[in-house]
Design a protein around this motif. Structure first.
Motif, PDB file in Angstrom:
ATOM      1  N   GLN A 143      45.661  36.902  38.933  1.00 17.97           N
ATOM      2  CA  GLN A 143      45.056  36.694  40.243  1.00 17.97           C
ATOM      3  C   GLN A 143      46.006  37.083  41.374  1.00 17.97           C
ATOM      4  O   GLN A 143      45.598  37.707  42.365  1.00 17.97           O
ATOM      5  N   THR A 144      47.281  36.733  41.231  1.00 16.47           N
ATOM      6  CA  THR A 144      48.256  37.048  42.279  1.00 16.47           C
ATOM      7  C   THR A 144      48.421  38.549  42.448  1.00 16.47           C
ATOM      8  O   THR A 144      48.435  39.068  43.568  1.00 16.47           O
ATOM      9  N   GLN A 147      45.280  39.978  44.172  1.00 11.11           N
ATOM     10  CA  GLN A 147      45.219  39.691  45.609  1.00 11.11           C
ATOM     11  C   GLN A 147      46.226  40.520  46.388  1.00 11.11           C
ATOM     12  O   GLN A 147      45.922  41.040  47.472  1.00 11.11           O
ATOM     13  N   THR A 148      47.434  40.658  45.828  1.00 14.73           N
ATOM     14  CA  THR A 148      48.461  41.467  46.499  1.00 14.73           C
ATOM     15  C   THR A 148      48.041  42.926  46.582  1.00 14.73           C
ATOM     16  O   THR A 148      48.178  43.569  47.632  1.00 14.73           O
ATOM     17  N   HIS A 212      59.606  36.751  44.121  1.00 12.25           N
ATOM     18  CA  HIS A 212      58.548  36.029  43.411  1.00 12.25           C
ATOM     19  C   HIS A 212      58.188  36.694  42.078  1.00 12.25           C
ATOM     20  O   HIS A 212      57.012  36.964  41.800  1.00 12.25           O
ATOM     21  N   LEU A 215      55.457  35.011  39.667  1.00  5.11           N
ATOM     22  CA  LEU A 215      54.020  35.139  39.904  1.00  5.11           C
ATOM     23  C   LEU A 215      53.397  36.278  39.097  1.00  5.11           C
ATOM     24  O   LEU A 215      52.179  36.323  38.917  1.00  5.11           O
TER      25      LEU A 215
END
Length: 292
Positions: A143-144, A147-148, A212, A215
């Motif tokens: 998901q991350t 979205q990015t 990050h 993630l």
């Protein structure tokens, strides 16, 4: 198999090359690579034949480039793998665009930029969802990362639309002496936009690899498979580095012949060069990802 280097004349290199060639049915299209080069430089065949041969040659070369990049990333791991994967993700379109700019095919380059986005969003993603749906009722994704990527895609679209809007405004007022827009200002705006996109790309790499990275972690099964590859590599790292360099050079040669034959091929097929850049070239560059 051990050792840090591979001699191209050694039996190990020859055996590795045979296995790599037989790894995908697309690789049999590699016969089009020498034919496409000879068609342009030696035989001087028609533009349509040269274009067709080099388009077919791009497909297995892109497949081998993806294979070499993935194997290097699996064996190397860490930030180096992430940077390498990002750098060579669209190297086929990048090399073709460079040769198009050298030949002055700016319109085709613009179409190729849009076509690459459309191809990745619709062709590659749609095919993966369609084929994956036959085997899995539920398909999971990061998901991350999604979205990015979506945010960066929106930023890219805005960055493409705003300069085009300025350029259209100048075209509509090119006979107006009071127009405040001049070509040099528009060109400068394009350059500033490109710099902003490059900065956003570098910040994305820093976000993914340094600040990050957790993630973007893979699941446990994928991590175990990667560790197994690192501990027991099929071939030495130097082999895939050599393969990466060789394939990149081959793509450059093929792109040069491809670009030089686009105009004649488009006239023969009675299609616009914009269509070639928007549809045909992106499909050829992403065919390996879809078919393998």
């Amino acid at each position: 198999m051990t050792g840090n280097s591979v001699n191209p004349t050694s039996p190990i290199f020859s055996e590795a090359l045979k296995i790599i060639i037989k790894s995908s049915w697309l690789n049999w299209l590699l016969v089009c690579f020498p034919l496409g080069i000879l068609a342009d430089f030696l035989f001087h065949w028609t533009g349509l034949v040269t274009f067709a041969l080099n388009i077919l040659a791009i497909i297995p070369l892109a497949s081998l480039l993806n294979l070499a990049t993935e194997e290097i990333c699996d064996q190397k791991g860490g930030s180096v793998a992430g940077i390498l994967g990002a750098a060579f993700g669209n190297v086929v379109e990048l090399i073709i665009s460079i040769f198009m700019l050298i030949h002055g095919e700016i319109e085709v380059v613009q179409a190729l930029m849009l076509g690459s986005i459309i191809s990745n969003l619709l062709l590659v993603l749609g095919t993966c969802m369609l084929v994956g749906g036959y085997s899995h009722k539920i398909q999971k994704f990061n998901q991350t990362a999604a979205q990015t990527s979506s945010s960066l895609m929106a930023l890219s679209c805005i960055s493409l639309l705003i300069p085009v809007a300025f350029n259209s405004l100048f075209d509509n007022n090119n006979n107006n002496k009071n127009s405040i827009l001049i070509p040099e200002e528009i060109l400068d705006f394009f350059r500033r936009t490109a710099i902003c996109l490059l900065i956003a790309y570098l910040l994305y790499l820093f976000f993914q690899l340094k600040t990050h990275p957790y993630l973007f972690k893979e699941d446990e099964i994928v991590i175990e498979q990667l560790l197994l590859k690192i501990e027991n590599p099929l071939f030495p790292l130097s082999f895939f580095i050599s393969l990466l360099v060789i394939v990149t050079v081959c793509i450059a040669l093929t792109s040069d012949c491809l670009v030089s034959s686009i105009e004649e091929a488009a006239k023969t097929l009675k299609i616009n060069k914009f269509f070639v850049g928007l549809i045909i070239l992106p499909i050829a560059g992403n065919a390996a990802e879809v078919l393998i």
